[in-house]
Motif scaffolding. Sequence first.
Motif, PDB file in Angstrom:
ATOM      1  N   ALA A 272       0.842  -1.207   0.000  1.00  0.00           N
ATOM      2  CA  ALA A 272       0.000   0.000   0.000  1.00  0.00           C
ATOM      3  C   ALA A 272       0.871   1.248   0.000  1.00  0.00           C
ATOM      4  N   GLU A 273       1.966   1.210   0.787  1.00  0.00           N
ATOM      5  CA  GLU A 273       2.871   2.363   0.814  1.00  0.00           C
ATOM      6  C   GLU A 273       3.461   2.611  -0.563  1.00  0.00           C
ATOM      7  N   LYS A 274       3.900   1.527  -1.211  1.00  0.00           N
ATOM      8  CA  LYS A 274       4.492   1.672  -2.552  1.00  0.00           C
ATOM      9  C   LYS A 274       3.509   2.347  -3.492  1.00  0.00           C
ATOM     10  N   ARG A 275       2.247   1.957  -3.363  1.00  0.00           N
ATOM     11  CA  ARG A 275       1.232   2.484  -4.274  1.00  0.00           C
ATOM     12  C   ARG A 275       0.848   3.913  -3.938  1.00  0.00           C
ATOM     13  N   LEU A 276       0.515   4.139  -2.670  1.00  0.00           N
ATOM     14  CA  LEU A 276      -0.012   5.451  -2.274  1.00  0.00           C
ATOM     15  C   LEU A 276       1.086   6.508  -2.165  1.00  0.00           C
ATOM     16  N   LEU A 277       2.305   6.055  -1.906  1.00  0.00           N
ATOM     17  CA  LEU A 277       3.382   7.029  -1.702  1.00  0.00           C
ATOM     18  C   LEU A 277       4.401   6.962  -2.822  1.00  0.00           C
ATOM     19  N   ALA A 278       3.922   6.589  -4.030  1.00  0.00           N
ATOM     20  CA  ALA A 278       4.839   6.471  -5.168  1.00  0.00           C
ATOM     21  C   ALA A 278       5.495   7.810  -5.483  1.00  0.00           C
ATOM     22  N   TRP A 279       4.851   8.896  -5.036  1.00  0.00           N
ATOM     23  CA  TRP A 279       5.405  10.229  -5.326  1.00  0.00           C
ATOM     24  C   TRP A 279       6.656  10.534  -4.517  1.00  0.00           C
ATOM     25  N   ARG A 280       6.884   9.745  -3.448  1.00  0.00           N
ATOM     26  CA  ARG A 280       8.126   9.962  -2.701  1.00  0.00           C
ATOM     27  C   ARG A 280       9.244   9.230  -3.417  1.00  0.00           C
ATOM     28  N   SER A 281      10.459   9.743  -3.325  1.00  0.00           N
ATOM     29  CA  SER A 281      11.555   9.054  -4.011  1.00  0.00           C
ATOM     30  C   SER A 281      11.898   7.788  -3.262  1.00  0.00           C
TER      31      SER A 281
ATOM     32  N   GLY B  90      -1.346  17.776 -12.995  1.00  0.00           N
ATOM     33  CA  GLY B  90      -2.223  17.740 -11.829  1.00  0.00           C
ATOM     34  C   GLY B  90      -2.061  18.960 -10.944  1.00  0.00           C
ATOM     35  N   ASN B  91      -0.832  19.450 -10.826  1.00  0.00           N
ATOM     36  CA  ASN B  91      -0.606  20.652 -10.028  1.00  0.00           C
ATOM     37  C   ASN B  91      -1.274  21.869 -10.654  1.00  0.00           C
ATOM     38  N   VAL B  92      -1.312  21.901 -11.981  1.00  0.00           N
ATOM     39  CA  VAL B  92      -1.978  23.031 -12.637  1.00  0.00           C
ATOM     40  C   VAL B  92      -3.494  22.884 -12.517  1.00  0.00           C
ATOM     41  N   SER B  93      -3.984  21.672 -12.741  1.00  0.00           N
ATOM     42  CA  SER B  93      -5.445  21.505 -12.719  1.00  0.00           C
ATOM     43  C   SER B  93      -6.006  21.678 -11.307  1.00  0.00           C
ATOM     44  N   LEU B  94      -5.144  21.487 -10.285  1.00  0.00           N
ATOM     45  CA  LEU B  94      -5.583  21.700  -8.896  1.00  0.00           C
ATOM     46  C   LEU B  94      -6.294  23.040  -8.728  1.00  0.00           C
ATOM     47  N   VAL B  95      -5.725  24.094  -9.309  1.00  0.00           N
ATOM     48  CA  VAL B  95      -6.272  25.430  -9.072  1.00  0.00           C
ATOM     49  C   VAL B  95      -7.472  25.726  -9.968  1.00  0.00           C
ATOM     50  N   ILE B 109      -6.880  24.249 -20.947  1.00  0.00           N
ATOM     51  CA  ILE B 109      -6.143  25.303 -20.234  1.00  0.00           C
ATOM     52  C   ILE B 109      -4.766  24.794 -19.820  1.00  0.00           C
ATOM     53  N   VAL B 110      -4.738  23.555 -19.269  1.00  0.00           N
ATOM     54  CA  VAL B 110      -3.467  22.997 -18.802  1.00  0.00           C
ATOM     55  C   VAL B 110      -2.499  22.889 -19.974  1.00  0.00           C
ATOM     56  N   ALA B 111      -2.976  22.357 -21.092  1.00  0.00           N
ATOM     57  CA  ALA B 111      -2.098  22.210 -22.256  1.00  0.00           C
ATOM     58  C   ALA B 111      -1.593  23.576 -22.715  1.00  0.00           C
ATOM     59  N   ASP B 112      -2.466  24.572 -22.684  1.00  0.00           N
ATOM     60  CA  ASP B 112      -2.071  25.914 -23.124  1.00  0.00           C
ATOM     61  C   ASP B 112      -0.981  26.507 -22.230  1.00  0.00           C
ATOM     62  N   LEU B 119       6.659  23.416 -21.086  1.00  0.00           N
ATOM     63  CA  LEU B 119       6.626  22.251 -20.198  1.00  0.00           C
ATOM     64  C   LEU B 119       5.799  21.108 -20.795  1.00  0.00           C
ATOM     65  N   SER B 120       5.369  21.248 -22.043  1.00  0.00           N
ATOM     66  CA  SER B 120       4.430  20.270 -22.609  1.00  0.00           C
ATOM     67  C   SER B 120       4.929  18.830 -22.481  1.00  0.00           C
ATOM     68  N   ASP B 121       6.251  18.633 -22.612  1.00  0.00           N
ATOM     69  CA  ASP B 121       6.770  17.261 -22.559  1.00  0.00           C
ATOM     70  C   ASP B 121       6.795  16.698 -21.147  1.00  0.00           C
ATOM     71  N   PHE B 122       6.550  17.547 -20.148  1.00  0.00           N
ATOM     72  CA  PHE B 122       6.704  17.096 -18.760  1.00  0.00           C
ATOM     73  C   PHE B 122       5.382  16.987 -18.022  1.00  0.00           C
ATOM     74  N   ALA B 123       4.277  17.028 -18.774  1.00  0.00           N
ATOM     75  CA  ALA B 123       2.955  17.090 -18.141  1.00  0.00           C
ATOM     76  C   ALA B 123       2.751  15.975 -17.125  1.00  0.00           C
ATOM     77  N   ARG B 124       3.306  14.795 -17.376  1.00  0.00           N
ATOM     78  CA  ARG B 124       3.039  13.658 -16.494  1.00  0.00           C
ATOM     79  C   ARG B 124       4.123  13.459 -15.445  1.00  0.00           C
ATOM     80  N   ALA B 125       5.167  14.273 -15.479  1.00  0.00           N
ATOM     81  CA  ALA B 125       6.268  14.096 -14.526  1.00  0.00           C
ATOM     82  C   ALA B 125       5.834  14.522 -13.136  1.00  0.00           C
ATOM     83  N   LEU B 126       6.466  13.929 -12.120  1.00  0.00           N
ATOM     84  CA  LEU B 126       6.233  14.345 -10.736  1.00  0.00           C
ATOM     85  C   LEU B 126       7.256  15.424 -10.366  1.00  0.00           C
ATOM     86  N   PRO B 127       6.884  16.320  -9.413  1.00  0.00           N
ATOM     87  CA  PRO B 127       7.821  17.392  -9.046  1.00  0.00           C
ATOM     88  C   PRO B 127       9.219  16.891  -8.708  1.00  0.00           C
ATOM     89  N   ARG B 128       9.328  15.748  -8.006  1.00  0.00           N
ATOM     90  CA  ARG B 128      10.666  15.316  -7.590  1.00  0.00           C
ATOM     91  C   ARG B 128      11.563  14.960  -8.778  1.00  0.00           C
TER      92      ARG B 128
END
Lengths: 281, 256
Positions: A272-281, B90-95, B109-112, B119-128
């Motif tokens: 569950a952690e792996k799934r829900l916290l996938a955003w953590r490195s 997701g961070n953009v659509s949040l607002v 809007i997000v794509a625009d 940033l179009s190529d990074f739409a699915r990337a996570l912040p980290r």
Amino acid sequence: MSHEATTRPGETAAAAGSGEELRPVPFRGGGFKHRPLGPVAPIVFLAILALWELGARSGFISPIALPAPSEALAALGDLIATGMLWKHLGASLYRLIVGWTLGSLLGIAFGLLIGLFSLARAGLLPLVSALFPIPKIALLPLFIIWFGIGEGSKVATILFGTFFPTVIATYGGVDNVDRNLIRMGQSFGLSWLSIVRKIIVPGAMPAILSGFRISASIAIVLLVAAEMIGAEFGIGAYILMAGALFALDQLIAGVAILSVLGLIIAWLIGKAEKRLLAWRS
Amino acid sequence: MQLIARNITHHYGGTAVLEDISFAIGAGEIVCVVGPSGCGKSTFLRIAGGLERPDSGEVMVAGAAPEGSLNPLTYIFQDFALLPWRSVAGNVSLVLEDHGIRGAEARAIVADVLARTNLSDFARALPRQLSGGMKQRVAIARALAVKPAIMLMDEPLSALDSQTRELLMDDLVALWQRERFSACYVTHNLNEAVRLGSRIIVLSRRPGRIREVVEIDMPIDQRAERLTELERLQRRVWEIMREEAREADREIADVP
Ligand SMILES: Nc1ncnc2c1ncn2[C@@H]1O[C@H](COP(=O)(O)OP(=O)(O)O)[C@@H](O)[C@H]1O
Ligand SMILES: [Mg+2]
């Protein structure tokens, strides 16, 4: 090649300048770091079992003190063959799942209340702090009077046992959510509910899940304790019965089942952690 | 839309943080606020956007927000303030979600905004997975998604290395030329201030008071080529700030 050409002169110049021999810089890093050593755990485990078996066979370990692993295995086989394993396991899992689920849900709800509202914090936190350290087993007689000797008191023991650690993990998690993220949510005009749902709850999730690890182990401990009173079926009842009859092979088999149960739960929470916290490195 | 601060004074406990700050940000104007660290710049910006109440004084807006503006006063934070569990999109659509914008409209809007911030190529990337510069681009895209009238920027480039800072400054200049947003741009970096500001408000050390207001007439798009003139301007602002910064530095060292 050109790289060499640029480094060589400096190197020779320095060496020539001092006129001394060249020594490599000694390596001083390393250590203080764990490497994954896959097969070590099963080897240690099997080695202990083998030694134990050998000791029992040779008579070094008296059968009165500790039965051989093979005998415990045979008891387990018996349990499976007679179909009793599923009866015991079914009764235990039911109590565990109902008690732990209710305790966790209530715990998260109260944890969020304490984390979000000053009034709830002022009113409930002292209560939680006062009740958390009480061993819930001590309250078992009380639960029997309140909820009956049947399933009620057993589920209630597990429920109360898991409730408090979950409350504490949840409100701690809420407290640790980055204030800047909450401020960001407010600055974009997000509603209070959106901020709780989309920022606070996900932000508290790592703490809630590590609370689950603790509450799950507490639940197993309490399960056995609760089943030792007035239970016909259940792993705890089985262990108690085996203990009363000095059937140590059955006792060991029962304890092994509990241990496996604990491992499976830990593995599930890890998943569950792996799934829900996938955003953590 | 204009933002007008009138006689803002604020204390935290016994320490005065801001004293009698008054100035206005006109439409399409970037006003830079500089001052030694701890002088109350972030506090002022929180007050300006309605995240905190001043002890006295008031912040007013004048004029209508542009058509379709969802959040007229929008922040860009120093630490980006991205949700680590949401992708870039997701961070953009949040607002947008809270304004009832979902589905195809939100995706458009997000794509625009992601296209406008490269940033179009990074739409699915996570912040980290992103570098600091990329994260701040995401935060800028998120701000653009709500069509702000006035951007409140709290040291938006201070967490970035100097090369990335240069790149983002160019991006901001290009963006400003297209969108002509107004901004209150808080920084302790004088180079940023002279590159981006139509006006620089120099604050004293804590409690922050307006020491001096420096107007810069040079058009923003010409500044990258007229660095020597900017250099002179930057030195002038530094002369004003130097003593304050030195005293502020001592003051912090004195704290028990
Ligand atoms: N929420 C707060 N509570 C108490 N003191 C604060 C708070 N926020 C800021 N301060 C104090 O106010 C002063 C100004 O802070 P800040 O506005 O962050 O300065 P700057 O952004 O110019 O570096 C600092 O001395 C800081 O310690
Ligand atoms: Mg600041």
